[in-house]
Design an enzyme around this catalytic site. Sequence first.
Site, PDB file in Angstrom:
ATOM      1  N   TRP A 186       0.722  -1.108   0.184  1.00  0.00           N
ATOM      2  CA  TRP A 186      -0.386   0.235   0.372  1.00  0.00           C
ATOM      3  C   TRP A 186       1.110   1.192   0.383  1.00  0.00           C
ATOM      4  CZ3 TRP A 186      -0.254   3.589   3.744  1.00  0.00           C
ATOM      5  CH2 TRP A 186      -1.186   4.704   3.597  1.00  0.00           C
ATOM      6  N   GLU A 225      -3.117  -2.906  -2.029  1.00  0.00           N
ATOM      7  CA  GLU A 225      -3.798  -2.291  -1.684  1.00  0.00           C
ATOM      8  C   GLU A 225      -4.459  -0.572  -2.170  1.00  0.00           C
ATOM      9  OE1 GLU A 225      -3.264  -2.174   2.490  1.00  0.00           O
ATOM     10  OE2 GLU A 225      -5.763  -0.821   2.849  1.00  0.00           O
ATOM     11  N   LYS A 227      -6.965   3.012  -2.454  1.00  0.00           N
ATOM     12  CA  LYS A 227      -7.819   3.890  -1.199  1.00  0.00           C
ATOM     13  C   LYS A 227      -8.267   4.761  -1.866  1.00  0.00           C
ATOM     14  CE  LYS A 227      -6.031   6.435   2.998  1.00  0.00           C
ATOM     15  NZ  LYS A 227      -5.457   6.150   4.007  1.00  0.00           N
ATOM     16  N   ASP A 258      -9.742  -3.339   1.675  1.00  0.00           N
ATOM     17  CA  ASP A 258      -9.915  -2.706   3.380  1.00  0.00           C
ATOM     18  C   ASP A 258     -11.012  -1.705   3.513  1.00  0.00           C
ATOM     19  OD1 ASP A 258      -9.330  -0.528   5.666  1.00  0.00           O
ATOM     20  OD2 ASP A 258      -7.561  -0.714   5.385  1.00  0.00           O
ATOM     21  N   HIS A 261     -11.247   2.219   3.108  1.00  0.00           N
ATOM     22  CA  HIS A 261     -11.061   2.273   1.904  1.00  0.00           C
ATOM     23  C   HIS A 261     -11.890   2.818   0.904  1.00  0.00           C
ATOM     24  CE1 HIS A 261      -6.896   1.630   2.504  1.00  0.00           C
ATOM     25  NE2 HIS A 261      -6.554   2.169   4.232  1.00  0.00           N
ATOM     26  N   HIS A 285      -8.549  -5.971   5.126  1.00  0.00           N
ATOM     27  CA  HIS A 285      -7.865  -5.388   5.716  1.00  0.00           C
ATOM     28  C   HIS A 285      -9.744  -4.828   6.861  1.00  0.00           C
ATOM     29  CE1 HIS A 285      -4.197  -3.759   5.005  1.00  0.00           C
ATOM     30  NE2 HIS A 285      -3.809  -5.260   5.257  1.00  0.00           N
ATOM     31  N   ASP A 293     -11.704   6.731   6.703  1.00  0.00           N
ATOM     32  CA  ASP A 293     -10.530   6.024   7.121  1.00  0.00           C
ATOM     33  C   ASP A 293      -9.963   6.138   8.532  1.00  0.00           C
ATOM     34  OD1 ASP A 293      -9.083   3.966   6.884  1.00  0.00           O
ATOM     35  OD2 ASP A 293      -7.817   4.893   5.422  1.00  0.00           O
ATOM     36  N   ASP A 295      -9.959   4.245  11.042  1.00  0.00           N
ATOM     37  CA  ASP A 295      -9.056   3.059  11.383  1.00  0.00           C
ATOM     38  C   ASP A 295     -10.043   2.898  13.156  1.00  0.00           C
ATOM     39  OD1 ASP A 295      -7.908   2.033   9.518  1.00  0.00           O
ATOM     40  OD2 ASP A 295      -6.810   3.262   9.634  1.00  0.00           O
ATOM     41  N   ASP A 325      -7.347  -4.568  10.160  1.00  0.00           N
ATOM     42  CA  ASP A 325      -6.408  -2.999   9.837  1.00  0.00           C
ATOM     43  C   ASP A 325      -6.900  -1.819  10.892  1.00  0.00           C
ATOM     44  OD1 ASP A 325      -4.860  -0.872  10.055  1.00  0.00           O
ATOM     45  OD2 ASP A 325      -5.039  -1.369   7.646  1.00  0.00           O
TER      46      ASP A 325
END
Length: 418
Positions: A186, A225, A227, A258, A261, A285, A293, A295, A325
């Site tokens: 990524w 990956e 995004k 992810d 994303h 993820h 995003d 997380d 993630d």
Amino acid sequence: MKTELIEKAYAIARERYAEIGLDTEKALDTLQRIPLSLHCWQADDVTGFEHLGGSLTGGIQTTGNYPGKARNIDELRADILKATSLIPGKHRLNLHAIYGEFGNETVDRDRIEPRHFQGWIEWAKDNDMKLDFNSTSFSHPKSGDLSLANPDPAIRDFWVEHTRRCRAIAEEMGRAQGDPSIMNVWVHDGSKDLTVNRMKYRELLCDSLDRIFETKYTHMKDCIESKVFGIGLESYTVGSNDFYIGYGVSRRKIVTLDTGHFHPTESVADKISSLLLFLPEVMLHVSRPVRWDSDHVTILNDDTLELCKEIVRCNALDRVHIGLDYFDASINRIGAYVIGSRATQKALMQALLEPLAQLRSHEAAGQGFERLALLEESKSLPWNAVWDEFCLRNDVPVGEAFIADVQQYEHDVTSKRQ
Ligand code: RNT
Ligand code: ZN
């Protein structure tokens, strides 16, 4: 919770599921064989062990300063082992390149070698864990806004070299553990403001990736990956979803989805079947985006549930790799691992206990009401009793009992870190 009570509840649940044609023993057995790839970076807020002295860049952010983050490899390893002792089943550990064992040396990213990860390979073996890997293009003086897509050939070469070396390290891990290490690429490359060179950067990224993937390996697998955007890079992302789907399908690379994303109303679950039609494998993820995003720690919400249900409905448990993630620095970090992992496993448990055959027969017969009714009813079937039994058989705390374990560890260990 008393063992006797858990077993009683499980016995009833088993009978209840048998009534609708589902074998809870089979579900338990299947869940037992699904490893999660735990991201090492929740333990220390994506800091790593380099001595380059920079802060977290690349459009990602950890917020919060809850005390007790892991400050070195020993602490990080201890924290991971504490977390896994509270998570049922056997899991993998996903390392980033900045988590090498560099000792007091300053090893720049284009100089890392398998020997810097030898300690991890041995540690993983001793602890019966398998390793996955990631190149790290953020938090470095040469990161800037563009790494693999940088028009400056010297910077581009630097990151190509880094990523090539990462693949060699992953290959070493895979060889040592007798199971491919999955290596994720990524890169944050993008632009804060408007660009008039969308094509140019994408051509450069494509070319860099082709150079990186020139060497063929057999003990590692590549994944890439995408995004939507990063902080400070809001207007353009070189490695967009379209870019990587095109790249992945044409170069036979695993695409990483992810869950943070994509645009907030997009369903990541919906993407799995499309990717699996055109690619042999998919990497996940699992995260929890809150408005962006962000997380946040993964929880058992509809997104996680739908994601897991799709994997099972596609009969693709052996083709979808499940990694986590997220990085929340505002709460107990070991607790964050346990919550997110167990939430993902609970979602998988529910997915495995879905009365799919019956649902599909309703659908085939055009019985929309019946399908929706059964979907609704299956939400309140006693899957939680099967989940508790899973924890019991794996000798990890059942239900909320793990809270006390995390608190104890905080009291004994993490609270003493300055
Ligand atoms: C960033 C990506 C990437 C990172 C890790 C640390 O938005 O999700 O996977 O979180 O590599
Ligand atoms: Zn990710």
